[in-house]
Structures are given as structure tokens and as C-alpha cells.
Scaffold this motif. Structure first.
Motif, PDB file in Angstrom:
ATOM      1  N   MET A   6      13.450  10.011 -35.432  1.00  0.00           N
ATOM      2  CA  MET A   6      14.725   9.375 -34.995  1.00  0.00           C
ATOM      3  C   MET A   6      15.526   9.656 -33.895  1.00  0.00           C
ATOM      4  SD  MET A   6      17.909   8.078 -37.096  1.00  0.00           S
ATOM      5  CE  MET A   6      17.197   6.994 -38.294  1.00  0.00           C
ATOM      6  N   TRP A   7      15.378  10.993 -33.895  1.00  0.00           N
ATOM      7  CA  TRP A   7      16.162  11.990 -32.947  1.00  0.00           C
ATOM      8  C   TRP A   7      15.410  11.834 -31.466  1.00  0.00           C
ATOM      9  CZ3 TRP A   7      15.067  16.203 -29.727  1.00  0.00           C
ATOM     10  CH2 TRP A   7      16.220  16.808 -29.126  1.00  0.00           C
ATOM     11  N   SER A   8      14.214  12.245 -31.637  1.00  0.00           N
ATOM     12  CA  SER A   8      13.636  12.169 -30.121  1.00  0.00           C
ATOM     13  C   SER A   8      13.454  10.768 -29.702  1.00  0.00           C
ATOM     14  CB  SER A   8      12.055  12.961 -30.502  1.00  0.00           C
ATOM     15  OG  SER A   8      11.207  12.064 -31.433  1.00  0.00           O
ATOM     16  N   ARG A   9      13.185   9.781 -30.613  1.00  0.00           N
ATOM     17  CA  ARG A   9      12.991   8.208 -30.113  1.00  0.00           C
ATOM     18  C   ARG A   9      14.501   7.912 -29.422  1.00  0.00           C
ATOM     19  NH1 ARG A   9       9.217   4.567 -33.836  1.00  0.00           N
ATOM     20  NH2 ARG A   9       7.593   5.293 -33.021  1.00  0.00           N
ATOM     21  N   SER A  61      15.067   7.130 -25.495  1.00  0.00           N
ATOM     22  CA  SER A  61      15.500   6.004 -24.956  1.00  0.00           C
ATOM     23  C   SER A  61      16.752   5.806 -23.892  1.00  0.00           C
ATOM     24  CB  SER A  61      16.088   5.112 -26.278  1.00  0.00           C
ATOM     25  OG  SER A  61      17.304   5.477 -26.694  1.00  0.00           O
ATOM     26  N   LYS A  62      17.169   7.131 -23.823  1.00  0.00           N
ATOM     27  CA  LYS A  62      18.282   7.111 -22.741  1.00  0.00           C
ATOM     28  C   LYS A  62      17.536   7.374 -21.265  1.00  0.00           C
ATOM     29  CE  LYS A  62      22.089   9.663 -23.373  1.00  0.00           C
ATOM     30  NZ  LYS A  62      23.187   8.443 -23.296  1.00  0.00           N
ATOM     31  N   GLY A  63      16.499   7.491 -21.334  1.00  0.00           N
ATOM     32  CA  GLY A  63      15.576   7.533 -20.198  1.00  0.00           C
ATOM     33  C   GLY A  63      15.963   8.704 -19.239  1.00  0.00           C
ATOM     34  N   GLY A  64      15.464   8.799 -18.119  1.00  0.00           N
ATOM     35  CA  GLY A  64      15.640   9.791 -17.057  1.00  0.00           C
ATOM     36  C   GLY A  64      15.392  11.216 -17.652  1.00  0.00           C
ATOM     37  N   GLU A  65      16.338  12.066 -17.429  1.00  0.00           N
ATOM     38  CA  GLU A  65      16.149  13.411 -17.785  1.00  0.00           C
ATOM     39  C   GLU A  65      16.304  13.593 -19.227  1.00  0.00           C
ATOM     40  OE1 GLU A  65      19.810  15.703 -16.629  1.00  0.00           O
ATOM     41  OE2 GLU A  65      20.345  13.788 -15.268  1.00  0.00           O
ATOM     42  N   TYR A  66      16.743  12.688 -19.877  1.00  0.00           N
ATOM     43  CA  TYR A  66      16.736  12.845 -21.308  1.00  0.00           C
ATOM     44  C   TYR A  66      15.443  12.824 -21.782  1.00  0.00           C
ATOM     45  CZ  TYR A  66      21.792  11.974 -21.235  1.00  0.00           C
ATOM     46  OH  TYR A  66      22.846  12.327 -20.775  1.00  0.00           O
TER      47      TYR A  66
END
Length: 187
Positions: free
Chosen positions: A162-165, A169-174
Motif C-alpha cells: 500500500m505505501w509504495s503504491r 502513484s504521485k509520479g515523478g520523483e516520488y
């Protein structure tokens, strides 16, 4: 990464930053249910406990689902998120179709009579709480990210990812943050 505390509000997810090492919140995903001038309340979504609701809470014998650790505050209290605010008095809508709390006796009755299904509720022991200004200060320190919440995230059983997904999902550098090892020095 952007400073996001100005969008902190009920219905948002709080995602622990990779730098947040407090064992209560390391790599957690929380749903914010209340945020005002007095403080904030949320529930950790990805910390299921080893025992089930039916084993721990009287009156909910039909809920053969894990009880969740909602947070380190008042761990002797029970809280519930659900999708049935249409039939539970006193429920507070957090996002469209997702509710917090309400009349627990009514909830028990509706579950035991089959009106509400186990898949429509999630139970928590305790909650995550912050006093006035505390959460904003943690945001300024870079301890949290935010994301939009959905009922699907609240009721998923994919706790490990859940955390990594959510961060990814925020995209870019995340995406780099989401893929980072928990202990980079051990890599």
C-alpha cells in the motif's frame, strides 16, 4: 518535492516520507478524518493486527476480518470506517461514500442482521492524533506527503504494498522514493 501542508484536509491520505523512522508511522498510509484549528485525527490503513474483529470486540461476531492498528493514541478505543452512512446514525462523511463512526450499537445490529456486509466496514484500535499545529510542523520537516483517498484504498487487503503504491502513484520523483529500500545502508 513540494510542500503540501496547505492541502491537508479530511479525506486526504497521509503518506509517511521515507525519512520518517518513528516505528508507529514508518511507511504508513493514513486516512485523515479530521483537521481543524484544534488538531488532526487519522487512521493507519496498512497495519492490520494479528487478531480478528470477532475475537476482540463484543457484538461483532460476524466480522472475521483483521482488526487494524489505527494509531498510537487511545489504543483502548475502537473506531470504524464504513460505506454505509445512509443507514448509520451519526456517521461523518470523509469522502463521498466513505464514513467515519456513528452509532456502534446500530452498526452491530445491522451487521448481525446482514444489512451491512463485513466488506463494508473496517475497525481500528486507537488513532493517529496531532495537536494544533503539530502536523503542519511535521509537514514542514518533510515527514509526510499527501494524496487523494478512495474507498478502494481503505478497504484493500494489500497492506504490504500500500505505501509504495500510494507514493508511486504521485509520479515523478516520488517513484524513486517508493522504490527505495527501507534500510539503504543494508542494500
Amino acid at each position: 518535492m513540494t510542500n503540501e501542508f496547505e492541502i491537508l484536509k479530511p479525506g486526504k491520505l497521509l503518506l509517511a516520507s521515507a525519512n520518517l523512522l518513528d516505528p508507529n508511522f514508518k511507511r504508513t498510509v493514513l486516512l485523515m478524518c479530521e483537521h481543524n484549528e484544534e488538531g488532526s485525527i487519522g487512521f493507519i490503513l496498512n497495519k492490520p493486527m494479528e487478531f480478528k474483529v470477532c475475537e476482540a470486540i463484543s457484538g461483532f461476531d460476524e466480522i472475521d476480518e483483521p482488526l487494524h492498528m489505527g494509531g498510537p493514541v487511545q489504543v483502548d478505543t475502537v473506531h470504524v470506517l464504513h460505506t454505509r452512512g445512509d443507514v448509520i446514525d451519526g456517521a461523518v462523511e470523509v469522502i463521498p461514500g466513505l464514513f467515519w463512526g456513528g452509532d456502534k450499537e446500530q452498526l452491530s445490529y445491522l451487521i448481525n442482521t446482514g444489512v451491512i456486509k463485513a466488506s463494508e466496514v473496517r475497525f481500528f484500535l486507537g488513532y493517529a492524533g496531532w495537536s494544533a499545529g503539530q502536523l503542519e510542523a511535521e509537514f514542514e520537516e518533510g515527514s509526510w506527503y499527501t494524496a487523494d483517498a478512495s474507498s478502494e484504498q481503505v478497504f484493500t487487503d494489500e497492506y504490504e504494498r500500500m505505501w509504495s503504491r500510494s507514493v508511486r502513484s504521485k509520479g515523478g520523483e516520488y517513484c524513486y522514493v517508493a522504490n527505495s529500500p527501507e534500510l539503504p545502508g543494508m542494500n
